[in-house]
Design an enzyme around this catalytic site. Structure first.
Site, mmCIF file in Angstrom:
data_model
loop_
_atom_site.group_PDB
_atom_site.id
_atom_site.type_symbol
_atom_site.label_atom_id
_atom_site.label_comp_id
_atom_site.label_asym_id
_atom_site.label_seq_id
_atom_site.Cartn_x
_atom_site.Cartn_y
_atom_site.Cartn_z
ATOM 1 N N LYS A 189 11.456 16.271 35.558
ATOM 2 C CA LYS A 189 12.803 16.511 35.511
ATOM 3 C C LYS A 189 13.209 17.679 36.853
ATOM 4 O O LYS A 189 14.454 17.722 37.018
ATOM 5 C CB LYS A 189 13.463 16.885 34.189
ATOM 6 C CG LYS A 189 13.273 15.784 33.331
ATOM 7 C CD LYS A 189 13.717 16.152 32.085
ATOM 8 C CE LYS A 189 13.889 15.105 31.062
ATOM 9 N NZ LYS A 189 12.538 15.174 30.183
ATOM 10 N N SER A 224 7.652 16.072 31.408
ATOM 11 C CA SER A 224 9.264 16.327 31.739
ATOM 12 C C SER A 224 9.056 17.416 32.973
ATOM 13 O O SER A 224 10.353 17.474 33.252
ATOM 14 C CB SER A 224 9.736 17.002 30.395
ATOM 15 O OG SER A 224 9.877 15.765 29.465
ATOM 16 N N LYS A 247 10.779 24.772 33.759
ATOM 17 C CA LYS A 247 10.801 23.186 32.915
ATOM 18 C C LYS A 247 9.366 23.008 32.488
ATOM 19 O O LYS A 247 8.497 23.379 33.085
ATOM 20 C CB LYS A 247 10.951 22.027 34.179
ATOM 21 C CG LYS A 247 11.386 20.758 33.451
ATOM 22 C CD LYS A 247 12.595 20.898 32.885
ATOM 23 C CE LYS A 247 12.732 19.893 31.460
ATOM 24 N NZ LYS A 247 11.855 20.277 30.518
ATOM 25 N N SER A 268 15.718 19.349 27.798
ATOM 26 C CA SER A 268 14.627 18.388 28.370
ATOM 27 C C SER A 268 14.873 16.876 27.940
ATOM 28 O O SER A 268 13.785 16.104 27.441
ATOM 29 C CB SER A 268 13.271 18.682 28.057
ATOM 30 O OG SER A 268 12.372 18.154 28.835
#
Length: 390
Positions: A63, A60, A230, A120
């Site tokens: 992202k 993730s 993140k 997320s």
């Protein structure tokens, strides 16, 4: 007398510490992960790295690019925070980390973005990708185009959320590049990236229902100065993070890929931050607008124009000793009139122990109109007059 001597010695020590700082020994550190990197955000300098160009699945952390394109679309007014997004069946089908959006559900850009940054959410990421570009495939193409623009030479995105997929790979270095782009150009992302708990409201045919969002980044609770950014984890990627922190006037980006467990992921990021803040510092150079000389103006109403620093430059240097920053002012030979204020006139190059550590652009401070024939005649007459007087 001894008391005065003691006070004097104390003052001398204080002055020396201001110049010398705390003595440190810059050494390599070990990070238990397949790849890691620490970057200073303002200068883009790499402070320490390990396998930083190895291609690995980012989970993730993908992202970060999705977030970057969302904030870019907002800045360009292609979308607005209060726009309504209708969730597609494809977006609702995303597994992994999610906020359990349903097909046909309507959410605002703001709530979907919160869900991506804080929780997320894969389903929210795909919903926003489709809303911005028309399809996830088109959005992924935009992600890869942006990656090329940023110099992310070893990156290939296959989806917008980071679920494992063949060929979905990037590097610690490339992640640092896109993270730097995001926090420097869209610092407003930090608001959500440092939010521990929030909520959205599901709006479906059954009615409205609140859903809690919990930040996946434990550093916001455990490391002072954390600004984001993140986390990510999948069976192939293991545990990853692009972490950002700001202390002592310095913003650092710590990237950890493929750590064996989540605790090591966070501990490794903190170890990288501690290394950076213990061993490096930013030193501010001349303020914006500082006069640096003059540049000749050919056929101008005046024969020269003042030159100033465009923007203050901070230079990154190692701590632990008296730091001497040398500067070389390079003003261009001349400019042709007319000259506009703000026009580039040269640069200042800063060096430390012979190595370049920064540059400042020089600009013209005032407009200079083109000289009229009368101006030129008067200038020639004055020169003749002064020459005769000599």
């Amino acid at each position: 007398m001894s008391k005065k001597l003691s006070v004097l010695c104390g003052l001398i020590c204080t002055i020396l510490l201001c110049f010398v700082g705390t003595a440190v020994n810059v050494q390599a550190i070990t990070v238990d992960a397949k790849a890691s990197l620490l970057m200073e955000a303002e200068t883009g300098k790499i402070l320490i790295e390990n396998n930083a160009h190895d291609k690995l699945p980012p989970a993730s952390v993908t992202k970060v690019m999705t977030m970057l394109l969302i904030y870019e679309a907002l800045e360009q007014e292609r979308i607005k925070w209060d726009d309504i997004v209708t969730v597609s069946a494809h977006a609702a089908s995303m597994g992994g980390s999610q906020v359990f959006l349903e097909t046909g559900e309507k959410q605002t850009v703001r709530d979907l973005t919160k869900s991506i940054v804080i929780a997320s959410a894969n389903d929210a990421a795909v919903a926003m990708a489709e809303f911005i570009a028309g399809s996830e495939e088109a959005f992924v193409s935009a992600m890869n185009n942006k990656a090329l623009i940023l110099g992310m030479e070893n990156t290939n995105f296959v989806n917008s959320c980071g679920l494992d997929a063949d060929g979905h790979l990037t590097t610690a270095f490339d992640i640092a590049l896109m993270s730097r782009e995001l926090i420097l150009n869209y610092p407003e992302v930090i608001k959500y990236a440092t939010t521990r708990l929030d909520k959205i409201t599901h709006k479906t045919a059954r009615g409205e229902e609140e859903f809690g969002l919990t930040n996946t980044n434990k550093l916001i609770r455990n490391y002072t100065g954390t600004t984001g950014l993140k986390t990510g984890s999948t069976s192939q990627a293991l545990y990853c993070i692009s972490a950002t922190a700001e202390k002592e006037g310095m913003h650092l980006i710590a990237v950890v890929l493929a750590a064996p467990d989540p605790t090591i992921r966070f501990d490794s990021a903190m170890k990288l931050f501690d290394y950076g803040y213990s061993n490096y510092a930013l030193i501010a150079k001349e303020d914006s607008g500082t006069a640096m000389g003059e540049i000749k103006v050919y056929k101008g109403k005046t024969e020269s124009a003042p030159v100033v620093i465009k923007e203050q430059t901070n230079v990154l240097v190692p701590k632990g000793k008296h730091i001497v920053i040398d500067s070389e002012v390079k003003i261009n030979d001349s400019l042709d009139a007319p000259v506009d204020a703000g026009q580039t006139a040269g640069q200042v190059i800063y060096t430390h122990e012979g190595n370049e550590v920064g540059r400042s652009e020089l600009i013209v401070a005032e407009d200079v109109a083109k000289a009229s024939p009368q101006d030129i005649m008067e200038r020639m007459f004055r020169r003749w007059l002064f020459k005769g007087a000599a």
